[in-house]
Write a protein that holds these residues in place. Structure first.
Motif, PDB file in Angstrom:
ATOM      1  N   THR A 129     -10.068  10.365  -6.897  1.00 46.30           N
ATOM      2  CA  THR A 129      -9.499   9.009  -6.915  1.00 46.30           C
ATOM      3  C   THR A 129      -9.486   8.454  -8.333  1.00 46.30           C
ATOM      4  O   THR A 129      -8.534   7.769  -8.721  1.00 46.30           O
ATOM      5  N   LYS A 130     -10.513   8.763  -9.097  1.00 46.85           N
ATOM      6  CA  LYS A 130     -10.572   8.282 -10.488  1.00 46.85           C
ATOM      7  C   LYS A 130      -9.409   8.840 -11.308  1.00 46.85           C
ATOM      8  O   LYS A 130      -8.754   8.108 -12.051  1.00 46.85           O
ATOM      9  N   ARG A 131      -9.117  10.132 -11.166  1.00 41.37           N
ATOM     10  CA  ARG A 131      -8.019  10.744 -11.921  1.00 41.37           C
ATOM     11  C   ARG A 131      -6.659  10.252 -11.440  1.00 41.37           C
ATOM     12  O   ARG A 131      -5.753  10.051 -12.240  1.00 41.37           O
ATOM     13  N   VAL A 132      -6.511  10.063 -10.128  1.00 42.79           N
ATOM     14  CA  VAL A 132      -5.242   9.544  -9.597  1.00 42.79           C
ATOM     15  C   VAL A 132      -5.003   8.136 -10.131  1.00 42.79           C
ATOM     16  O   VAL A 132      -3.912   7.823 -10.617  1.00 42.79           O
ATOM     17  N   ALA A 133      -6.021   7.276 -10.056  1.00 46.26           N
ATOM     18  CA  ALA A 133      -5.874   5.904 -10.558  1.00 46.26           C
ATOM     19  C   ALA A 133      -5.582   5.892 -12.059  1.00 46.26           C
ATOM     20  O   ALA A 133      -4.759   5.099 -12.526  1.00 46.26           O
ATOM     21  N   GLY A 142      -5.446  21.754   4.354  1.00 47.41           N
ATOM     22  CA  GLY A 142      -5.326  22.013   2.914  1.00 47.41           C
ATOM     23  C   GLY A 142      -4.763  20.803   2.196  1.00 47.41           C
ATOM     24  O   GLY A 142      -3.980  20.947   1.262  1.00 47.41           O
ATOM     25  N   ALA A 143      -5.176  19.608   2.630  1.00 51.14           N
ATOM     26  CA  ALA A 143      -4.550  18.392   2.109  1.00 51.14           C
ATOM     27  C   ALA A 143      -5.569  17.311   1.770  1.00 51.14           C
ATOM     28  O   ALA A 143      -6.667  17.258   2.317  1.00 51.14           O
ATOM     29  N   LEU A 144      -5.149  16.452   0.858  1.00 51.97           N
ATOM     30  CA  LEU A 144      -5.853  15.216   0.526  1.00 51.97           C
ATOM     31  C   LEU A 144      -4.882  14.073   0.768  1.00 51.97           C
ATOM     32  O   LEU A 144      -3.689  14.199   0.461  1.00 51.97           O
ATOM     33  N   ASN A 145      -5.374  12.968   1.302  1.00 53.89           N
ATOM     34  CA  ASN A 145      -4.532  11.789   1.484  1.00 53.89           C
ATOM     35  C   ASN A 145      -5.126  10.655   0.658  1.00 53.89           C
ATOM     36  O   ASN A 145      -6.307  10.330   0.795  1.00 53.89           O
ATOM     37  N   PHE A 146      -4.310  10.083  -0.217  1.00 48.62           N
ATOM     38  CA  PHE A 146      -4.732   8.967  -1.054  1.00 48.62           C
ATOM     39  C   PHE A 146      -4.070   7.696  -0.555  1.00 48.62           C
ATOM     40  O   PHE A 146      -2.845   7.651  -0.379  1.00 48.62           O
ATOM     41  N   VAL A 147      -4.879   6.666  -0.330  1.00 47.86           N
ATOM     42  CA  VAL A 147      -4.381   5.353   0.058  1.00 47.86           C
ATOM     43  C   VAL A 147      -4.596   4.444  -1.143  1.00 47.86           C
ATOM     44  O   VAL A 147      -5.731   4.211  -1.564  1.00 47.86           O
ATOM     45  N   LEU A 148      -3.492   3.955  -1.709  1.00 46.54           N
ATOM     46  CA  LEU A 148      -3.526   3.161  -2.938  1.00 46.54           C
ATOM     47  C   LEU A 148      -3.136   1.726  -2.622  1.00 46.54           C
ATOM     48  O   LEU A 148      -1.953   1.378  -2.567  1.00 46.54           O
ATOM     49  N   THR A 173       0.830  -1.196   0.000  1.00 49.28           N
ATOM     50  CA  THR A 173       0.000   0.000   0.000  1.00 49.28           C
ATOM     51  C   THR A 173       0.868   1.250   0.000  1.00 49.28           C
ATOM     52  O   THR A 173       1.803   1.369   0.783  1.00 49.28           O
ATOM     53  N   SER A 174       0.536   2.184  -0.874  1.00 49.65           N
ATOM     54  CA  SER A 174       1.216   3.471  -0.923  1.00 49.65           C
ATOM     55  C   SER A 174       0.239   4.544  -0.474  1.00 49.65           C
ATOM     56  O   SER A 174      -0.939   4.509  -0.822  1.00 49.65           O
ATOM     57  N   GLN A 175       0.729   5.490   0.311  1.00 45.72           N
ATOM     58  CA  GLN A 175      -0.066   6.649   0.715  1.00 45.72           C
ATOM     59  C   GLN A 175       0.599   7.898   0.171  1.00 45.72           C
ATOM     60  O   GLN A 175       1.810   8.063   0.292  1.00 45.72           O
ATOM     61  N   ILE A 176      -0.209   8.741  -0.437  1.00 47.25           N
ATOM     62  CA  ILE A 176       0.298   9.997  -0.987  1.00 47.25           C
ATOM     63  C   ILE A 176      -0.589  11.117  -0.455  1.00 47.25           C
ATOM     64  O   ILE A 176      -1.789  11.132  -0.707  1.00 47.25           O
ATOM     65  N   SER A 177       0.012  12.034   0.275  1.00 48.33           N
ATOM     66  CA  SER A 177      -0.706  13.208   0.762  1.00 48.33           C
ATOM     67  C   SER A 177      -0.342  14.392  -0.115  1.00 48.33           C
ATOM     68  O   SER A 177       0.831  14.719  -0.275  1.00 48.33           O
ATOM     69  N   VAL A 178      -1.354  15.016  -0.688  1.00 51.49           N
ATOM     70  CA  VAL A 178      -1.199  16.188  -1.548  1.00 51.49           C
ATOM     71  C   VAL A 178      -1.563  17.398  -0.699  1.00 51.49           C
ATOM     72  O   VAL A 178      -2.669  17.477  -0.167  1.00 51.49           O
ATOM     73  N   ILE A 179      -0.625  18.342  -0.580  1.00 52.89           N
ATOM     74  CA  ILE A 179      -0.800  19.474   0.332  1.00 52.89           C
ATOM     75  C   ILE A 179      -0.654  20.784  -0.449  1.00 52.89           C
ATOM     76  O   ILE A 179       0.378  21.024  -1.081  1.00 52.89           O
ATOM     77  N   ALA A 198      -8.471   2.689  -4.498  1.00 55.80           N
ATOM     78  CA  ALA A 198      -7.931   4.016  -4.225  1.00 55.80           C
ATOM     79  C   ALA A 198      -8.952   4.735  -3.349  1.00 55.80           C
ATOM     80  O   ALA A 198     -10.113   4.864  -3.721  1.00 55.80           O
ATOM     81  N   THR A 199      -8.499   5.174  -2.181  1.00 56.39           N
ATOM     82  CA  THR A 199      -9.376   5.865  -1.241  1.00 56.39           C
ATOM     83  C   THR A 199      -8.807   7.250  -0.982  1.00 56.39           C
ATOM     84  O   THR A 199      -7.603   7.406  -0.814  1.00 56.39           O
ATOM     85  N   ARG A 200      -9.689   8.241  -0.964  1.00 51.84           N
ATOM     86  CA  ARG A 200      -9.264   9.621  -0.721  1.00 51.84           C
ATOM     87  C   ARG A 200      -9.848  10.099   0.600  1.00 51.84           C
ATOM     88  O   ARG A 200     -11.038   9.937   0.867  1.00 51.84           O
ATOM     89  N   TYR A 201      -8.987  10.703   1.399  1.00 50.95           N
ATOM     90  CA  TYR A 201      -9.398  11.329   2.648  1.00 50.95           C
ATOM     91  C   TYR A 201      -9.113  12.819   2.537  1.00 50.95           C
ATOM     92  O   TYR A 201      -8.029  13.212   2.115  1.00 50.95           O
TER      93      TYR A 201
END
Length: 103
Positions: free
Chosen positions: A39-43, A63-69, A17-23, A54-57
């Motif tokens: 999540t659709k565009r990230v995938a 000011g952030a999004l966290n994606f769990v892939l 699992t990879s996590q990417i936080s976009v800030i 792909a889950t987005r929090y």
């Protein structure tokens, strides 16, 4: 405009699992990021990876999004034969995501 023009990121990986936080650099850009980085565009942008889910929090106060892939690291960092397929590399790829296409 690319995601990297308005945001930076932090990444991590555990198992496969990879996590990417976009800030957002500027909190005023968070609405744009939240609207366009789905999540659709990230995938789709990382379509070469075996992402199962792909889950987005959303963390608007930061000011952030966290994606769990899940599945993105093909069995895990230590089991993968891919060269440097870790979170930092995936995050760098995500910073090239165009924002205009989704606006």
């Amino acid at each position: 405009m690319l995601l990297g023009d308005v945001a930076h990121l932090r990444t991590g990986d555990k198992g496969e699992t990879s996590q990417i936080s976009v800030i957002a650099y500027d909190p005023a850009d968070f609405a744009l990021i939240a609207r366009t980085v789905t999540t659709k565009r990230v995938a789709a942008h990382l379509a070469h990876l075996p992402i199962r889910t792909a889950t987005r929090y959303e963390l608007p106060a930061l000011g952030a999004l966290n994606f769990v892939l899940e599945g993105a690291l093909a069995g895990g960092v230590t089991r993968s034969l891919a060269l440097d397929a870790h979170g930092k590399t995936l995050g760098a790829q995500l910073l090239d995501l165009p924002l205009e296409d989704a606006a």
